[in-house]
Write a protein that holds these residues in place. Structure first.
Motif, PDB file in Angstrom:
ATOM      1  N   GLU A  98       0.830  -1.198   0.000  1.00 60.37           N
ATOM      2  CA  GLU A  98       0.000   0.000   0.000  1.00 60.37           C
ATOM      3  C   GLU A  98       0.868   1.254   0.000  1.00 60.37           C
ATOM      4  N   LYS A  99       1.903   1.227   0.810  1.00 59.03           N
ATOM      5  CA  LYS A  99       2.822   2.355   0.906  1.00 59.03           C
ATOM      6  C   LYS A  99       4.168   1.849   1.402  1.00 59.03           C
ATOM      7  N   VAL A 100       5.235   2.406   0.849  1.00 58.18           N
ATOM      8  CA  VAL A 100       6.589   2.062   1.271  1.00 58.18           C
ATOM      9  C   VAL A 100       7.107   3.167   2.177  1.00 58.18           C
ATOM     10  N   LEU A 101       7.523   2.807   3.394  1.00 57.46           N
ATOM     11  CA  LEU A 101       8.064   3.765   4.354  1.00 57.46           C
ATOM     12  C   LEU A 101       9.575   3.796   4.189  1.00 57.46           C
ATOM     13  N   GLU A 117      11.736  16.468 -11.152  1.00 57.64           N
ATOM     14  CA  GLU A 117      12.840  16.793 -12.057  1.00 57.64           C
ATOM     15  C   GLU A 117      13.212  15.612 -12.940  1.00 57.64           C
ATOM     16  N   THR A 118      12.685  14.426 -12.608  1.00 60.64           N
ATOM     17  CA  THR A 118      13.075  13.202 -13.307  1.00 60.64           C
ATOM     18  C   THR A 118      11.944  12.626 -14.154  1.00 60.64           C
ATOM     19  N   PHE A 119      10.702  12.712 -13.659  1.00 63.70           N
ATOM     20  CA  PHE A 119       9.560  12.087 -14.321  1.00 63.70           C
ATOM     21  C   PHE A 119       8.494  13.124 -14.661  1.00 63.70           C
ATOM     22  N   PRO A 120       7.593  12.788 -15.595  1.00 68.33           N
ATOM     23  CA  PRO A 120       6.439  13.660 -15.839  1.00 68.33           C
ATOM     24  C   PRO A 120       5.631  13.824 -14.555  1.00 68.33           C
ATOM     25  N   PRO A 121       4.912  14.932 -14.397  1.00 68.77           N
ATOM     26  CA  PRO A 121       4.182  15.196 -13.151  1.00 68.77           C
ATOM     27  C   PRO A 121       3.244  14.075 -12.720  1.00 68.77           C
ATOM     28  N   THR A 122       2.561  13.432 -13.659  1.00 70.34           N
ATOM     29  CA  THR A 122       1.621  12.368 -13.281  1.00 70.34           C
ATOM     30  C   THR A 122       2.343  11.184 -12.654  1.00 70.34           C
ATOM     31  N   ILE A 123       3.496  10.834 -13.212  1.00 65.28           N
ATOM     32  CA  ILE A 123       4.264   9.709 -12.671  1.00 65.28           C
ATOM     33  C   ILE A 123       4.882  10.099 -11.332  1.00 65.28           C
ATOM     34  N   ALA A 124       5.430  11.312 -11.253  1.00 67.83           N
ATOM     35  CA  ALA A 124       6.037  11.770 -10.002  1.00 67.83           C
ATOM     36  C   ALA A 124       5.007  11.767  -8.875  1.00 67.83           C
ATOM     37  N   HIS A 125       3.813  12.269  -9.148  1.00 65.86           N
ATOM     38  CA  HIS A 125       2.765  12.309  -8.130  1.00 65.86           C
ATOM     39  C   HIS A 125       2.347  10.902  -7.722  1.00 65.86           C
ATOM     40  N   SER A 129       2.777   9.302  -3.931  1.00 64.72           N
ATOM     41  CA  SER A 129       1.589   8.885  -3.182  1.00 64.72           C
ATOM     42  C   SER A 129       1.771   7.505  -2.548  1.00 64.72           C
ATOM     43  N   ARG A 130       2.756   6.748  -3.019  1.00 63.41           N
ATOM     44  CA  ARG A 130       3.008   5.417  -2.471  1.00 63.41           C
ATOM     45  C   ARG A 130       4.258   5.373  -1.600  1.00 63.41           C
ATOM     46  N   LEU A 131       4.813   6.544  -1.315  1.00 65.62           N
ATOM     47  CA  LEU A 131       6.011   6.633  -0.489  1.00 65.62           C
ATOM     48  C   LEU A 131       5.742   7.501   0.740  1.00 65.62           C
ATOM     49  N   GLU A 132       6.355   7.110   1.837  1.00 61.01           N
ATOM     50  CA  GLU A 132       6.263   7.895   3.077  1.00 61.01           C
ATOM     51  C   GLU A 132       7.678   8.082   3.597  1.00 61.01           C
ATOM     52  N   PHE A 133       8.153   9.313   3.629  1.00 62.43           N
ATOM     53  CA  PHE A 133       9.550   9.586   3.969  1.00 62.43           C
ATOM     54  C   PHE A 133       9.713   9.848   5.468  1.00 62.43           C
ATOM     55  N   HIS A 134      10.794   9.274   6.018  1.00 68.40           N
ATOM     56  CA  HIS A 134      11.156   9.482   7.415  1.00 68.40           C
ATOM     57  C   HIS A 134      12.646   9.828   7.457  1.00 68.40           C
ATOM     58  N   PRO A 135      12.997  11.107   7.303  1.00 65.43           N
ATOM     59  CA  PRO A 135      14.416  11.500   7.279  1.00 65.43           C
ATOM     60  C   PRO A 135      15.049  11.434   8.654  1.00 65.43           C
ATOM     61  N   THR A 136      16.314  11.045   8.681  1.00 59.74           N
ATOM     62  CA  THR A 136      17.066  11.058   9.932  1.00 59.74           C
ATOM     63  C   THR A 136      17.456  12.495  10.256  1.00 59.74           C
TER      64      THR A 136
END
Length: 209
Positions: A98-101, A117-125, A129-136
């Motif tokens: 469902e989502k990758v943390l 900067e890498t993909f078209p807006p639809t692909i980037a979005h 939407s399937r990623l959840e970032f947790h920065p150190t």
């Protein structure tokens, strides 16, 4: 810090896998004189002088509870390199999640804008939407379990001279397969409660009136 520690303590959930990511430069070194192979009773001999063949980048992704890791060697370390590597997570490594943390340090290349900067807006979005970032936190990269895997990679695979990126990719790929087949994982023991005691100096002091 507490956010990363809380994520590291979550139980295994295949629908929301916790992935730790880190990267490091890898120097390519070539021999200037042919080493003398080892013989019975005689160790291998090689010259202390070597030739520098440039620097490449190694990406490490690991799921500690899933006992899995992926190492990829790239020629450069840019936002696009990072975006392509992260794209691989939801689309190839975990297509049913469902989502990758994702736990990673906050380098200037590790930003959501890298996807646009890498993909078209639809692909980037769709990817975000399937990623959840947790920065150190700053000076807290030791909280990232991927550093443990990079340390193992360095000790077990990289402590010798590898002259080309092709040879390096072959060696890291073999290490990757062997470590995955051995089902090596990490049992993270440092908790939020531990941090509040051992790292008390990092917390603000609140004076009660």
């Amino acid at each position: 810090m507490e956010d990363v520690l809380e994520v590291s303590q979550r139980p295994f959930d295949p629908t929301r896998p916790v992935i730790c990511m880190d990267e490091q430069p890898i120097h390519l070194h070539d021999e200037v004189r042919e080493p003398i192979p080892a013989h019975p009773g005689r160790p291998e001999k090689y010259d202390s002088e070597y030739k520098r063949n440039g620097v490449v980048n190694g990406f490490m992704f690991t799921e500690p509870l899933g006992q899995w890791r992926r190492v990829t060697v790239t020629e450069t370390r840019t936002k696009k390199d990072w975006a392509y590597q992260v794209q691989h997570l939801p689309e190839v490594d975990y297509p049913d999640a469902e989502k990758v943390l994702l736990v990673c340090d906050n380098l200037n290349t590790h930003v959501p804008g890298a996807f646009y900067e890498t993909f078209p807006p639809t692909i980037a979005h769709a990817l975000l939407s399937r990623l959840e970032f947790h920065p150190t936190p700053k000076h807290g990269s030791w909280l990232n379990i991927a550093e443990i895997e990079l340390s193992a990679l360095t000790r077990q695979c990289l402590k010798r001279r590898i002259s080309t990126i092709e040879a390096l990719r072959a060696e890291t790929s073999a290490w990757n397969r062997k470590r995955n087949q051995a089902q090596k994982g990490v049992d993270w023991q440092f908790t939020t409660e531990d941090a509040r005691v051992r790292l008390k100096r990092l917390y603000p002091v609140i004076l009660e009136n």
